[in-house]
Design an enzyme around this catalytic site. Structure first.
Site, PDB file in Angstrom:
ATOM      1  N   GLY A  19      23.219 -22.458  -8.870  1.00  0.00           N
ATOM      2  CA  GLY A  19      24.293 -23.358  -9.267  1.00  0.00           C
ATOM      3  C   GLY A  19      25.017 -22.785 -10.464  1.00  0.00           C
ATOM      4  O   GLY A  19      24.710 -21.680 -10.937  1.00  0.00           O
ATOM      5  N   GLY A  20      25.987 -23.541 -10.959  1.00  0.00           N
ATOM      6  CA  GLY A  20      26.766 -23.054 -12.074  1.00  0.00           C
ATOM      7  C   GLY A  20      25.974 -22.929 -13.356  1.00  0.00           C
ATOM      8  O   GLY A  20      26.355 -22.189 -14.265  1.00  0.00           O
ATOM      9  N   THR A  23      19.755 -20.446 -11.846  1.00  0.00           N
ATOM     10  CA  THR A  23      19.221 -20.055 -10.539  1.00  0.00           C
ATOM     11  C   THR A  23      17.750 -20.425 -10.477  1.00  0.00           C
ATOM     12  O   THR A  23      17.024 -20.302 -11.475  1.00  0.00           O
ATOM     13  CB  THR A  23      19.394 -18.542 -10.327  1.00  0.00           C
ATOM     14  OG1 THR A  23      20.775 -18.192 -10.493  1.00  0.00           O
ATOM     15  CG2 THR A  23      18.950 -18.135  -8.936  1.00  0.00           C
ATOM     16  N   VAL A  24      17.300 -20.877  -9.305  1.00  0.00           N
ATOM     17  CA  VAL A  24      15.898 -21.236  -9.095  1.00  0.00           C
ATOM     18  C   VAL A  24      15.265 -20.193  -8.178  1.00  0.00           C
ATOM     19  O   VAL A  24      15.821 -19.844  -7.132  1.00  0.00           O
ATOM     20  CB  VAL A  24      15.768 -22.644  -8.491  1.00  0.00           C
ATOM     21  CG1 VAL A  24      14.294 -22.988  -8.279  1.00  0.00           C
ATOM     22  CG2 VAL A  24      16.419 -23.681  -9.396  1.00  0.00           C
ATOM     23  N   LYS A  39      13.213 -21.919 -12.943  1.00  0.00           N
ATOM     24  CA  LYS A  39      14.636 -22.147 -13.137  1.00  0.00           C
ATOM     25  C   LYS A  39      15.091 -21.344 -14.349  1.00  0.00           C
ATOM     26  O   LYS A  39      14.601 -21.550 -15.462  1.00  0.00           O
ATOM     27  CB  LYS A  39      14.940 -23.632 -13.342  1.00  0.00           C
ATOM     28  CG  LYS A  39      16.432 -23.943 -13.346  1.00  0.00           C
ATOM     29  CD  LYS A  39      16.699 -25.435 -13.221  1.00  0.00           C
ATOM     30  CE  LYS A  39      18.180 -25.734 -13.082  1.00  0.00           C
ATOM     31  NZ  LYS A  39      18.448 -27.177 -12.885  1.00  0.00           N
ATOM     32  N   ASP A 133      21.949 -38.526 -11.128  1.00  0.00           N
ATOM     33  CA  ASP A 133      22.417 -37.723  -9.995  1.00  0.00           C
ATOM     34  C   ASP A 133      21.444 -37.829  -8.832  1.00  0.00           C
ATOM     35  O   ASP A 133      21.070 -36.831  -8.210  1.00  0.00           O
ATOM     36  CB  ASP A 133      22.593 -36.262 -10.415  1.00  0.00           C
ATOM     37  CG  ASP A 133      23.450 -35.467  -9.420  1.00  0.00           C
ATOM     38  OD1 ASP A 133      24.225 -36.098  -8.667  1.00  0.00           O
ATOM     39  OD2 ASP A 133      23.354 -34.225  -9.404  1.00  0.00           O
TER      40      ASP A 133
END
Length: 380
Positions: A19-20, A23-24, A39, A133
């Site tokens: 994602g912005g 990274t995972v 992460k 979220d």
């Protein structure tokens, strides 16, 4: 292909997602011999103190609450150039993938997933936290189908003033509570609303609100009633429909206060059982064994249905559209008409504004701080 990072004591096996904000990766903890998820904060954000603080806050929140249906945090590393944290690896799929394969779920199947999620969120809310979220993509299902809530990147605590500023829109549009869609401060009722949307989606096979673009979806959350579940979920109990309806009330004061109250209400409506007495048979039963279901819950069903009908009949008039916008980003302030907000594949958003007669497009990376204030037009 991007090179895998080298981290002490960890053997990076593969990339799980990006994602912005970071990274995972799937990794092997070489000291303990177990598979973990790691992460890693995006390199271009590692020098930004605000992003580092938000990244570490997610790990702190995950560590603050322990529950079988929450992803467990193992370690946080802030030494070196790039911060990262190590957490439980869940070998399975997301609830979003499960729903894409299965479509509409029977109530018992839906509740089997919702019950542990509600229990986990009750613990989160009891700790003074708000997820902000909740969505199927942030709920993992392990190999046995048990859910695990993850991704607290947008979560906030009661003392996080930086995350409660008016005008800041954070979250996923399809699951945003009206107050969240308007950028108002949010609390646990916003998570309750998202859980109501999730329950609606699970039993109907569709989202209650899905506009042509992000702005249209946000307006629907603020102004429109969700389509009735009666036609889309045959056999669903009126008690369940009323329960979902209360969770999705436009006014947060009319919802369940938190996930714990929401869960207790369903348990009470089911006569103490979370899997029986809430699914109406498609055809009448001739057996005496089913009579206790109606007898035990009839009064409560009538009260719930009557309260929900009264609330719908006495709802205030719909909110006006909110086309005027003020966007504050990196010290720059733009004022104009909001044309739309669209999610990006990397977790960020594309915002379109009309400023001084010209269209402007602004790209926000995942987790990037921005303030977007929406103001209704003046009354004619």
């Amino acid at each position: 292909m991007t090179a895998l990072p080298v981290l002490p004591g960890l053997k990076i096996l593969s990339q799980l997602g990006e994602g912005g904000m970071g990274t995972v990766y799937k990794a092997l903890d070489e000291r303990l011999g177990r598979t973990v998820a790691v992460k890693v904060l995006a390199g271009h954000l590692a020098g930004d103190k605000a992003f580092v603080a938000r990244f570490l806050r997610e790990a702190q929140y995950l560590a603050k609450v322990r529950h079988d249906s929450l992803v467990t945090i193992y370690d946080v590393v802030t030494t070196g150039f790039t911060p990262y944290f190590v957490m439980e690896h869940v070998d399975g799929s997301t609830l979003a993938e499960h729903l894409a394969r299965r479509g509409r779920l029977p109530w018992n199947g839906a509740w089997g997933l919702l019950d542990p999620v509600l229990s986990a969120l009750a613990a989160v809310h009891a700790a003074g936290l708000v997820h902000r979220d909740l969505k199927p993509g942030n709920i993992l299902l392990d190999g046995e189908g048990r859910p695990k809530v993850m991704d607290f990147g947008l979560a906030k605590g009661g003392s996080d003033a930086s995350l409660t500023q008016e005008g800041v829109i954070l979250g996923t549009p399809e699951y945003m509570a009206p107050e969240q869609a308007k950028g108002d401060p949010v609390g646990s009722p916003a998570d309750v609303y998202a859980l109501g949307v999730l329950a609606y989606q699970m039993v109907s096979g569709r989202l209650p609100f899905k506009g042509a673009n992000t702005m249209a979806t946000l307006r629907m959350h603020c102004q429109e009633e969700a389509p009735s579940l009666a036609a889309m979920a045959p056999g669903l109990s009126p008690a369940v429909e009323a329960w979902i309806g209360r969770a999705m009330a436009k006014d947060p004061r009319e919802r369940f206060h938190d996930a714990g109250e929401m869960r207790r209400a369903m348990v009470a409506a089911s006569g103490g059982s979370t899997t029986a007495a809430v699914q109406v048979p498609a055809r009448p039963s001739n057996g005496r064994k089913r009579l206790w279901l109606a007898a035990g819950a009839a009064g409560l069903l009538l009260l719930l249905a009557a309260a929900w009908s009264w609330r719908k009949a006495h709802r205030p008039p719909p909110l006006p559209p909110l086309p005027e916008a003020v966007l504050s980003l990196d010290g720059q302030v733009l004022r104009g008409t909001l044309l739309g907000i669209a999610p990006l594949a990397d977790g960020g958003h594309r915002i379109r504004l009309r400023v001084d007669g010209r269209e402007r497009e602004i790209l926000l990376g995942e987790g990037q701080e921005a303030s977007l204030s929406l103001t209704p037009p003046a009354s004619p």
